[in-house]
Design an enzyme around this catalytic site. Structure first.
Site, PDB file in Angstrom:
ATOM      1  N   GLU A  99       1.099  -1.060   0.283  1.00 44.00           N
ATOM      2  CA  GLU A  99      -0.242   0.517   0.193  1.00 44.00           C
ATOM      3  C   GLU A  99       0.983   1.364   0.075  1.00 44.00           C
ATOM      4  O   GLU A  99       1.935   1.554   0.541  1.00 44.00           O
ATOM      5  CB  GLU A  99      -0.824  -0.229   1.619  1.00 44.00           C
ATOM      6  CG  GLU A  99      -2.113  -0.837   1.254  1.00 44.00           C
ATOM      7  CD  GLU A  99      -3.151  -1.368   2.332  1.00 44.00           C
ATOM      8  OE1 GLU A  99      -4.189  -1.242   1.832  1.00 44.00           O
ATOM      9  OE2 GLU A  99      -2.385  -1.014   3.238  1.00 44.00           O
ATOM     10  N   CYS A 112       3.665   8.929   1.100  1.00 51.02           N
ATOM     11  CA  CYS A 112       4.441   7.539   2.158  1.00 51.02           C
ATOM     12  C   CYS A 112       4.552   5.790   1.280  1.00 51.02           C
ATOM     13  O   CYS A 112       3.526   5.602   0.828  1.00 51.02           O
ATOM     14  CB  CYS A 112       2.928   7.165   3.025  1.00 51.02           C
ATOM     15  SG  CYS A 112       2.841   6.494   4.604  1.00 51.02           S
ATOM     16  N   CYS A 119       5.382  -6.454   7.368  1.00 54.80           N
ATOM     17  CA  CYS A 119       6.388  -6.268   8.565  1.00 54.80           C
ATOM     18  C   CYS A 119       7.087  -7.453   9.743  1.00 54.80           C
ATOM     19  O   CYS A 119       6.133  -8.302   9.852  1.00 54.80           O
ATOM     20  CB  CYS A 119       6.047  -4.803   9.222  1.00 54.80           C
ATOM     21  SG  CYS A 119       7.600  -4.282  10.045  1.00 54.80           S
ATOM     22  N   CYS A 123       5.598  -4.736  15.999  1.00 55.59           N
ATOM     23  CA  CYS A 123       5.023  -3.876  17.388  1.00 55.59           C
ATOM     24  C   CYS A 123       3.019  -3.621  17.793  1.00 55.59           C
ATOM     25  O   CYS A 123       2.765  -3.983  16.226  1.00 55.59           O
ATOM     26  CB  CYS A 123       5.450  -2.151  16.451  1.00 55.59           C
ATOM     27  SG  CYS A 123       6.759  -1.663  16.044  1.00 55.59           S
ATOM     28  N   CYS A 126       0.470  -1.935  15.625  1.00 57.06           N
ATOM     29  CA  CYS A 126       0.558  -1.803  14.254  1.00 57.06           C
ATOM     30  C   CYS A 126       0.017  -2.836  13.105  1.00 57.06           C
ATOM     31  O   CYS A 126      -0.160  -3.832  13.877  1.00 57.06           O
ATOM     32  CB  CYS A 126       1.666  -0.984  13.756  1.00 57.06           C
ATOM     33  SG  CYS A 126       2.332  -0.979  12.475  1.00 57.06           S
TER      34      CYS A 126
END
Length: 358
Positions: A99, A112, A119, A123, A126
């Protein structure tokens, strides 16, 4: 458009540099200037070889048989109700999905981008790692997000933040190539390094390697806690990088690059948003040349974190300011299309998000 056959020499058009394009032109018995034309189509953000109208139809057909994919395939486009954010779901040549968000500010457009499909940092608050991990992106796939998004909105991108899905410093080699290419006026987009921001969870060893490149970019460190204990609870990667060592690395970054760091601090109700925690954070940062960017936490389905109240946010900001810390409150954009901080995630071809067209 992604081709169906598997006998391709290259996966992705944007991965080829000018020397590699020149080599390709030579192999195809093309005039040398054709390599520069191909590079210009990368800079223009072409998504398909059919768009390259200054090339012959025969050459465009040949290119479609040499490359598995020309540009990133746009699977979905979502626009926020206020039109300040546009989120693109792109598909890569191997069906990984990422994205990218274009945001409108008073100074212009900011893009961005993602640095990985998924990932590994884990976290707790997130969405980026929620669908697992795919792979690192190439520098060409990062560049294409910027160039193609600019073409789609038909406007120049002024700022780029590497804050989408993934940990940029976990993909350091490709990141450095991307940043230098983005800056290069001949081979990239001629963007000032000062208009580029790279976000990190605080991989200290990689931070220092990047600092050695002496690129005057902004380094944005995800902090989100005033001490080691709480940071480990929110960000498991913090177990490998101690809070005090991270602050020392931030000081080293400033010493080497001449640029202060930004600390990102998302505020969660009754977790890290008390006045006492603000005082503790201020005491830790009092000798650090930095800027603190407070982020009102954004909702992520399936994660048990609530945004701090407006009163708590104001109190936290005021406490930092009273202690001499340079602090601002980030404006949240794209909440209604899950394009705000912490909401971007890896998608898979099996995802059936609202409004998606296969």
């Amino acid at each position: 458009m992604q081709n169906k056959s598997t006998n391709y020499k290259y996966d992705f058009f944007y991965d080829l540099s000018l020397p590699e394009l020149a080599e390709l032109a030579d192999q195809l018995d093309l005039a040398p200037f054709r390599a520069k034309q191909l590079l210009q189509w990368q800079q223009k953000g072409a998504s398909d070889f059919s768009e390259m109208t200054n090339l012959s139809l025969d050459l465009r057909t040949k290119l479609s048989r040499i490359f598995k994919q020309c540009g990133l395939a746009v699977i979905k486009e979502l626009r926020s109700q206020d039109s300040d954010s546009i989120k693109y779901l792109y598909e890569l040549h191997d069906r990984q999905r990422i994205e990218t968000v274009v945001m409108r500010y008073r100074f212009g457009l900011s893009c961005c981008i993602s640095s990985e499909a998924g990932c590994l940092m884990g976290c707790r608050f997130c969405a980026s790692g929620a669908a697992g991990y795919g792979r690192k992106l190439t520098s060409g796939e990062m560049f294409a997000q910027v160039a193609q998004s600019a073409r789609l909105v038909d406007q120049r991108i002024r700022n780029v933040t590497v804050m989408g899905t993934g940990e940029p410093l976990n993909n350091l080699d490709a990141l450095i190539v991307f940043l230098k290419r983005l800056h290069d006026p001949e081979f990239g987009l001629g963007m000032s390094y000062r208009n580029m921001t790279v976000s990190t969870c605080g991989l200290i060893d990689k931070m220092l390697i990047l600092a050695a490149e002496v690129l005057p970019i902004t380094l944005s460190i995800s902090l989100h806690a005033p001490n080691q204990e709480l940071r480990e609870q929110l960000m498991p990667i913090a177990k490998l990088y101690h809070f005090n060592d991270l602050l020392a690395a931030a000081a080293e970054w400033t010493s080497r690059t001449g640029r202060r760091v930004t600390f990102e601090y998302a505020l969660f109700r009754n977790i890290n948003d008390s006045r006492e925690q603000a005082k503790e954070l201020a005491s830790k940062l009092k000798n650090c040349n930095c800027h603190v960017n407070l982020i009102p936490a954004n909702p992520v389905p399936g994660l048990d974190f609530e945004a701090s109240s407006k009163e708590a946010v104001s109190s936290f900001q005021g406490e930092l300011s009273r202690h001499g810390i340079n602090v601002t409150l980030r404006r949240s954009l794209g909440l209604d299309v899950d394009a705000a901080c912490g909401q971007l995630r890896r998608r898979t071809p099996d995802d059936k998000a609202e409004g998606e067209k296969e």
